[in-house]
Design a protein around this motif. Structure first.
Motif, PDB file in Angstrom:
ATOM      1  N   LEU A 172      26.237  50.224  40.590  1.00 33.47           N
ATOM      2  CA  LEU A 172      27.169  49.239  41.140  1.00 33.47           C
ATOM      3  C   LEU A 172      28.574  49.571  40.646  1.00 33.47           C
ATOM      4  O   LEU A 172      28.758  50.359  39.718  1.00 33.47           O
ATOM      5  CB  LEU A 172      26.788  47.825  40.699  1.00 33.47           C
ATOM      6  CG  LEU A 172      25.409  47.298  41.099  1.00 33.47           C
ATOM      7  CD1 LEU A 172      25.166  45.929  40.472  1.00 33.47           C
ATOM      8  CD2 LEU A 172      25.293  47.207  42.616  1.00 33.47           C
ATOM      9  N   ASP A 173      29.578  48.929  41.267  1.00 30.50           N
ATOM     10  CA  ASP A 173      30.968  49.113  40.860  1.00 30.50           C
ATOM     11  C   ASP A 173      31.606  47.736  40.730  1.00 30.50           C
ATOM     12  O   ASP A 173      31.546  46.925  41.669  1.00 30.50           O
ATOM     13  CB  ASP A 173      31.723  49.945  41.906  1.00 30.50           C
ATOM     14  CG  ASP A 173      33.085  50.420  41.414  1.00 30.50           C
ATOM     15  OD1 ASP A 173      33.818  49.602  40.813  1.00 30.50           O
ATOM     16  OD2 ASP A 173      33.417  51.601  41.626  1.00 30.50           O
ATOM     17  N   ASN A 174      32.214  47.432  39.578  1.00 28.85           N
ATOM     18  CA  ASN A 174      32.738  46.077  39.381  1.00 28.85           C
ATOM     19  C   ASN A 174      33.954  45.755  40.241  1.00 28.85           C
ATOM     20  O   ASN A 174      34.354  44.593  40.349  1.00 28.85           O
ATOM     21  CB  ASN A 174      33.019  45.789  37.905  1.00 28.85           C
ATOM     22  CG  ASN A 174      34.098  46.663  37.297  1.00 28.85           C
ATOM     23  OD1 ASN A 174      34.772  47.439  37.980  1.00 28.85           O
ATOM     24  ND2 ASN A 174      34.268  46.552  35.983  1.00 28.85           N
ATOM     25  N   SER A 175      34.539  46.751  40.891  1.00 30.88           N
ATOM     26  CA  SER A 175      35.631  46.445  41.824  1.00 30.88           C
ATOM     27  C   SER A 175      35.119  45.621  43.004  1.00 30.88           C
ATOM     28  O   SER A 175      35.897  44.934  43.666  1.00 30.88           O
ATOM     29  CB  SER A 175      36.279  47.731  42.339  1.00 30.88           C
ATOM     30  OG  SER A 175      35.365  48.505  43.103  1.00 30.88           O
ATOM     31  N   ALA A 176      33.813  45.661  43.247  1.00 32.67           N
ATOM     32  CA  ALA A 176      33.232  44.919  44.373  1.00 32.67           C
ATOM     33  C   ALA A 176      33.443  43.423  44.208  1.00 32.67           C
ATOM     34  O   ALA A 176      33.593  42.695  45.198  1.00 32.67           O
ATOM     35  CB  ALA A 176      31.734  45.233  44.494  1.00 32.67           C
ATOM     36  N   TRP A 177      33.457  42.914  42.979  1.00 33.29           N
ATOM     37  CA  TRP A 177      33.681  41.473  42.821  1.00 33.29           C
ATOM     38  C   TRP A 177      35.105  41.151  42.378  1.00 33.29           C
ATOM     39  O   TRP A 177      35.608  40.073  42.676  1.00 33.29           O
ATOM     40  CB  TRP A 177      32.671  40.830  41.880  1.00 33.29           C
ATOM     41  CG  TRP A 177      32.360  41.495  40.575  1.00 33.29           C
ATOM     42  CD1 TRP A 177      32.983  41.303  39.385  1.00 33.29           C
ATOM     43  CD2 TRP A 177      31.292  42.417  40.325  1.00 33.29           C
ATOM     44  NE1 TRP A 177      32.392  42.060  38.409  1.00 33.29           N
ATOM     45  CE2 TRP A 177      31.347  42.757  38.944  1.00 33.29           C
ATOM     46  CE3 TRP A 177      30.307  43.003  41.118  1.00 33.29           C
ATOM     47  CZ2 TRP A 177      30.455  43.642  38.351  1.00 33.29           C
ATOM     48  CZ3 TRP A 177      29.419  43.883  40.534  1.00 33.29           C
ATOM     49  CH2 TRP A 177      29.494  44.196  39.163  1.00 33.29           C
ATOM     50  N   GLN A 179      37.947  42.681  43.429  1.00 35.23           N
ATOM     51  CA  GLN A 179      38.917  42.783  44.519  1.00 35.23           C
ATOM     52  C   GLN A 179      38.906  41.546  45.408  1.00 35.23           C
ATOM     53  O   GLN A 179      39.843  41.322  46.180  1.00 35.23           O
ATOM     54  CB  GLN A 179      38.655  44.036  45.353  1.00 35.23           C
ATOM     55  CG  GLN A 179      37.335  44.056  46.102  1.00 35.23           C
ATOM     56  CD  GLN A 179      37.071  45.399  46.781  1.00 35.23           C
ATOM     57  OE1 GLN A 179      37.872  46.322  46.647  1.00 35.23           O
ATOM     58  NE2 GLN A 179      35.975  45.509  47.479  1.00 35.23           N
ATOM     59  N   LYS A 180      37.873  40.724  45.279  1.00 31.49           N
ATOM     60  CA  LYS A 180      37.809  39.475  46.041  1.00 31.49           C
ATOM     61  C   LYS A 180      38.437  38.310  45.280  1.00 31.49           C
ATOM     62  O   LYS A 180      38.584  37.223  45.828  1.00 31.49           O
ATOM     63  CB  LYS A 180      36.350  39.133  46.363  1.00 31.49           C
ATOM     64  CG  LYS A 180      35.633  40.177  47.210  1.00 31.49           C
ATOM     65  CD  LYS A 180      34.174  39.804  47.403  1.00 31.49           C
ATOM     66  CE  LYS A 180      33.417  40.874  48.181  1.00 31.49           C
ATOM     67  NZ  LYS A 180      31.976  40.556  48.320  1.00 31.49           N
TER      68      LYS A 180
END
Length: 432
Positions: A172-177, A179-180
Motif C-alpha cells: 500500500l501507499d499512504n499517499s492514498a489516504w 491526498q484526500k
C-alpha cells in the motif's frame, strides 16, 4: 543501521524487534523463554529486540498469534518503507524478512510505502534534517520501491514455499489516504489527541532540539503522520502489529497512544448515540463505520448533536442551529441570507446591532463609520485597504466601493460586518 523493532496494538500494548546481532538483551531472554510457537522461533533467531508495554507478553501475546487459541487469527502486520531512494537496501531486507516470517505462519502482512511521510523526512536517528525531496522524485522512488517489494515477495512465494498455507502480502501507499485529506479538517479530527508535552519528550525529538540545527515543524509532524498510518491500517485492515527500526520507538509510542485515545473517543461517541437518541442500533453501527473510514467528517458527533437538539428545541430549533453552524463555521452566504435578526443576534452575541438607512451611493467606508466599526481619519481608511474588513464573509479592500444588494446587502436586508478576526457588527438596512 538501526535494529528493526516490532509494535503490537492489542488491548493497549506493544512489543518488539529484530536484532542484527542475533543476541537478545539479557533482560528479555527470560520473557522470550516462555513464548511459544511463532514468537519462540523468531526469538531463537534473535529477531525481536524490545517490546512495549511489557505486560501480557508471556500469555496474551503468543496466544494472539496462535491459530489454536486466537479468536482473530490470522493477524495483520505492517512495516513502513519511506521512498527516500529508488531502491531497497539491506535495512529494508531485514524488516521484510520479519514480515515474511509472519506471512509464512499464516498471517497477513502489509508493506507500506510512505510517499506522504517521505515528503516530510523522518528525523529519527539523524543529527540534521534530511534533504527535501520534491513530489516528482518521491513518486519515482515510490514506484521503484513498490516494484522492488513486489519482486522480493514474488521470489519468496515461488522459491521458498514450504507447503504451508501462507497469509497474503500487500503493498500500500499512504499517499492514498493523505491526498484526500484537507489540512484543517485533519488537524481538527486528529490533532486534539496528541499532547505537545508527550511529543516533545521523545528521545529523537529531544536529541534534535538540542542539536545546532534544531528541528523543523515539518520533521516534528512526522510522528503524527506515522501514528495516523497505524490507526488507518488498524481501522481499515484490522492491523495490530507494526515492524520498525529501534530508532522508531518514539514514533511507535505516538501511534500506540493515539489509537488508545481515539478508540476511547469513538467508544464514547457510540455510547452517547445509544443513550441520547432513538436511533436503531444497526444505524448507529453504520454511523460508526462511516466514522472509521472518514473520521475528519465527524459523522456520529454531528448526528448526535442533531438528534439531541431536535429533542430539546424541536425541528425549528434544529433548523436554526444548522443555519447558525453553516454561517459561523463554513462562512455560508446562503445560510446568512435566510437567518432572522434574532438568529444573527444569538449567533453573534457580542456583536453590535445597528439599523441604518441605505442612502444612494453608500459605500464601504460610510458603512463602517456609521456602524462605529472603525476609527475616523486615515487609520480607519487603512484598516479597509489593508484587508482588515469583510462584509458577509467577503473581504473588502476598496473603501469607495458602493454597496450592492445581493453582495454587500443580503436578501433578508442584513449585512454582517467583521473587523479584524473577532469583532462583528450586524447591520439591518431600512428603506431598501
Amino acid at each position: 543501521m538501526a535494529a528493526p523493532m516490532l509494535r503490537l496494538f492489542s488491548r493497549g500494548w506493544w512489543f518488539g524487534a529484530p536484532s542484527l546481532s542475533g543476541v537478545l538483551p539479557l533482560g528479555l531472554r527470560k520473557a522470550h523463554s516462555d513464548v511459544r510457537g511463532l514468537l519462540a522461533a523468531q526469538s531463537a533467531r534473535g529477531l525481536f529486540k524490545d517490546f512495549f508495554p511489557e505486560r501480557g507478553t508471556k500469555i496474551e501475546l503468543p496466544e494472539l498469534f496462535d491459530r489454536r487459541t486466537s479468536g482473530n487469527f490470522p493477524q495483520t502486520i505492517y512495516c513502513g518503507f519511506d521512498p527516500t531512494a529508488d531502491s531497497l537496501h539491506v535495512g529494508h531486507l531485514l524488516a521484510l524478512l520479519g514480515l515474511f516470517h509472519f506471512q509464512r505462519a499464516g498471517h497477513n502482512v502489509i508493506a507500506l510505502v510512505g510517499s506522504a511521510t517521505a515528503r516530510l523526512g523522518d528525523p529519527s536517528g539523524r543529527t540534521k534534517e534530511r534533504e527535501a525531496l520534491d513530489a516528482e522524485r518521491v513518486k519515482g522512488n515510490a514506484r521503484a520501491l513498490r516494484r522492488g517489494l513486489e519482486a522480493l515477495a514474488a521470489n519468496h512465494q515461488q522459491l521458498f514455499n514450504d507447503g504451508r498455507s501462507w497469509g497474503s502480502f500487500t503493498v500500500l501507499d499512504n499517499s492514498a489516504w493523505y491526498q484526500k485529506q484537507h489540512l484543517v479538517d485533519f488537524l481538527a479530527a486528529v490533532g486534539g489527541h496528541f499532547r505537545m508535552g508527550t511529543l516533545l519528550s521523545r528521545l529523537s525529538v529531544q536529541a534534535r532540539l538540542k542539536s545546532p540545527e534544531g528541528m523543523s515543524l515539518t520533521e516534528f509532524f512526522y510522528q503524527v503522520l506515522q501514528a495516523y498510518d497505524f490507526y488507518h491500517l488498524f481501522q481499515r485492515y484490522g492491523c495490530r502489529v507494526q515492524l520498525g527500526g529501534s530508532d522508531q520507538l518514539g514514533n511507535i509510542m505516538s501511534g500506540y497512544e493515539f489509537i488508545n485515545k481515539f478508540n476511547t473517543f469513538i467508544a464514547l461517541s457510540q455510547r452517547y448515540l445509544k443513550l441520547f437518541t432513538f436511533l436503531p442500533l444497526p444505524e448507529i453501527d453504520h454511523l460508526m463505520q462511516l466514522h472509521i473510514k472518514e473520521p475528519e467528517k465527524r459523522v456520529p458527533q454531528k448526528r448526535l448533536a442533531s438528534e439531541v437538539t431536535k429533542l430539546v428545541h424541536g425541528q425549528d430549533g434544529l433548523d436554526s442551529a444548522k443555519r447558525c453552524t453553516q454561517a459561523l463555521y463554513h462562512n455560508s452566504i446562503d445560510a446568512l441570507e435566510v437567518m432572522s435578526d434574532q438568529e444573527l443576534k444569538e449567533l453573534f452575541r457580542e456583536a453590535s446591532f445597528s439599523e441604518l438607512v441605505l442612502d444612494p451611493g453608500t459605500n464601504v467606508l460610510d458603512t463602517c463609520r456609521k456602524a462605529n466599526a472603525i476609527p475616523d481619519g486615515p487609520r480607519g481608511y487603512r484598516m479597509i485597504t489593508e484587508g482588515g474588513v469583510s462584509i458577509n464573509h467577503r473581504q473588502v479592500t476598496n473603501p469607495e466601493s458602493v454597496l450592492v444588494v445581493g453582495q454587500h446587502i443580503l436578501k433578508n436586508g442584513l449585512s454582517l460586518l467583521k473587523i479584524g478576526k473577532r469583532n462583528f457588527y450586524i447591520i439591518k438596512w431600512l428603506q431598501l
